[in-house]
Structure formats: structure tokens, C-alpha cells
Motif scaffolding. Structure first.
Motif, mmCIF file in Angstrom:
data_model
loop_
_atom_site.group_PDB
_atom_site.id
_atom_site.type_symbol
_atom_site.label_atom_id
_atom_site.label_comp_id
_atom_site.label_asym_id
_atom_site.label_seq_id
_atom_site.Cartn_x
_atom_site.Cartn_y
_atom_site.Cartn_z
ATOM 1 N N ILE A 89 0.832 -1.202 0.000
ATOM 2 C CA ILE A 89 0.000 0.000 0.000
ATOM 3 C C ILE A 89 0.866 1.252 0.000
ATOM 4 N N GLU A 90 1.843 1.292 0.894
ATOM 5 C CA GLU A 90 2.719 2.465 0.956
ATOM 6 C C GLU A 90 3.559 2.577 -0.317
ATOM 7 N N TYR B 168 -9.030 -2.327 -0.142
ATOM 8 C CA TYR B 168 -9.559 -0.965 -0.252
ATOM 9 C C TYR B 168 -8.450 0.065 -0.080
ATOM 10 N N GLY B 169 -7.588 -0.145 0.905
ATOM 11 C CA GLY B 169 -6.489 0.788 1.134
ATOM 12 C C GLY B 169 -5.566 0.876 -0.056
ATOM 13 N N ALA B 170 -5.333 -0.258 -0.721
ATOM 14 C CA ALA B 170 -4.460 -0.261 -1.894
ATOM 15 C C ALA B 170 -5.075 0.528 -3.039
ATOM 16 N N LEU B 171 -6.357 0.385 -3.239
ATOM 17 C CA LEU B 171 -7.031 1.132 -4.304
ATOM 18 C C LEU B 171 -7.023 2.622 -4.003
ATOM 19 N N ARG B 172 -7.245 2.975 -2.751
ATOM 20 C CA ARG B 172 -7.208 4.383 -2.365
ATOM 21 C C ARG B 172 -5.804 4.957 -2.528
ATOM 22 N N ALA B 173 -4.800 4.104 -2.408
ATOM 23 C CA ALA B 173 -3.414 4.565 -2.538
ATOM 24 C C ALA B 173 -3.029 4.808 -3.990
ATOM 25 N N GLY B 174 -3.849 4.349 -4.924
ATOM 26 C CA GLY B 174 -3.571 4.617 -6.329
ATOM 27 C C GLY B 174 -3.481 3.403 -7.228
ATOM 28 N N ALA C 55 -13.638 1.901 6.698
ATOM 29 C CA ALA C 55 -12.812 2.881 5.992
ATOM 30 C C ALA C 55 -13.478 3.368 4.721
ATOM 31 N N ALA C 56 -14.422 2.584 4.221
ATOM 32 C CA ALA C 56 -15.072 2.960 2.975
ATOM 33 C C ALA C 56 -16.253 3.873 3.202
#
Length: 218
Positions: A63-64, A91-97, A142-143
């Protein structure tokens, strides 16, 4: 030729992907990385078209690494996440780009098709897989975000955005709305521009955050 950077902390996984890609006439392996730090460095040095990114790695996670790659490159590569259906970090990975995601037990042909699909800019891959993963991350706290007005789009574009959020492909949207595939694609392109979305995955996320679509129950 689409150049792919492979990232996974398991050498056997990287080897399998390397062998798979080597047999494809339109794909080549640009490099390999075993962790997030190495991935960020190689993405800058090698300028691959696609980064196949594992999420769970020692040190800097996927993710980072995704966030740094998409934020630091003037023309960032597409990031294709390697995941599992029960992965809590999708979800976090998608939000990260990230521009899309692969399930590690997919058929080989599907993996190759997914790489080319993402490289071409169509981030929505394997609709049946997409719907299941969307339901997963949309149901997570988170979503959940306060809905905001959808401004600057037409009623038809709002319909299309809703269908994109449900995981429908352009062909499925066209069939649902009784329009041509070319028209459906044009609507999606206008939505990307009007909503300043990087790719189709961002449209999916927006559809959920705008409460146009909700996670399936049951």
C-alpha cells in the motif's frame, strides 16, 4: 511491448510470473523486487508500464509502495495488486492509487489478460472478481464517508457511474441502458474527466462514497 515490474517477497511467486510473462509476445519483465522499498526505487529507475504489487511484504508494504509510486512519478505506471479474496487491505491499496487487482489463484490466461487490460487504461478487470472485492472493501468502515453532491454530470452520466460502481463492464452498461458500447465508453471517459478520476477503479470508489451504490447484503 508492455514492461512489467514484479514485486513479491516470495521468490517462487516471482519466478512463476516471470516464466508466464516470458512466453507472452507483448509482455516483458522489466525487473523484480522483493519488498516495497526496492519496488519504489526500481519503478523510478526502470519506468515500467505495469507494477504487479504484492500487498503483504516485510518492511514497506504494498500500500505504501503504491502510494509513493503513484505520487512521485510524473507518468506513474499502472499498479496491479496481487491479492486474495479475504485480503483486508484491498480498499487501502485502491485508495493509494492502484489501478486494479489480481487474485493469485486466477488462471494464467486471465492474469496475462489483466496485465494488458490495466496497461491499456481499463482498470476494471474480471467483473465477477471485481464485484466480490468491491463488496468486501465497500462494507468496511474505511469505505464509509459522508455523501457529497455529484456536481457537473448529467442524469445519464450518473446512471453510468452507478453501473460502473456495480462492477459492470462497458458492454454490460451498454446492454443495461440500451446504448452502443462506444456510447457507454464515451460516457465513462467523460466521467473520468469531469470527476478528475485517474481510472475506472476510482470511479468505482466514488460511486460507493457518493452512496450511489451500496454493498450487497447477505
Amino acid at each position: 511491448m508492455t514492461r512489467v515490474l514484479l514485486t513479491d517477497d516470495q521468490p517462487l511467486v516471482r519466478h512463476g510470473l516471470r516464466v508466464l510473462i516470458a512466453d507472452h509476445p507483448r509482455l516483458e519483465v522489466a525487473g523484480e523486487a522483493a519488498n516495497g522499498e526496492e519496488t519504489v526505487r526500481l519503478a523510478d529507475q526502470l519506468s515500467p508500464d505495469v507494477v504487479m504489487m504484492d500487498i503483504r511484504m516485510p518492511g514497506m508494504d504494498g500500500i505504501e509502495a503504491t502510494r509513493r509510486i503513484t505520487a512521485s512519478c510524473s507518468t506513474p505506471p499502472k499498479v496491479l495488486i496481487l491479492t486474495t479474496f479475504d485480503d483486508e487491505y484491498v480498499y487501502g491499496a485502491l485508495r493509494a492509487g492502484a489501478s486494479g487487482f489480481l487474485v493469485k489463484d486466477m488462471d494464467m490466461d486471465q492474469i496475462l489478460t489483466a496485465i494488458e487490460t490495466v496497461a491499456a487504461g481499463d482498470a476494471l478487470i474480471a467483473p465477477s472478481v471485481t464485484r466480490r472485492l468491491i463488496a468486501e472493501f465497500a462494507a468496511r468502515p474505511a469505505a464509509v464517508a459522508p455523501p457529497r453532491p455529484v456536481e457537473g454530470i448529467t442524469a445519464r452520466e450518473r446512471e453510468v457511474l452507478t453501473l460502473v460502481g456495480r462492477g459492470l463492464s462497458n458492454a454490460e452498461i451498454a446492454s443495461h441502458l440500451h446504448i452502443s458500447i462506444a456510447t457507454a465508453k464515451a460516457h465513462v471517459s467523460r466521467l473520468l474527466t469531469k470527476l478528475d478520476a485517474r481510472d475506472r477503479v476510482q470511479l468505482v470508489i466514488m460511486a460507493y462514497e457518493l452512496r450511489l451504490v451500496t454493498a450487497p447484503r447477505g
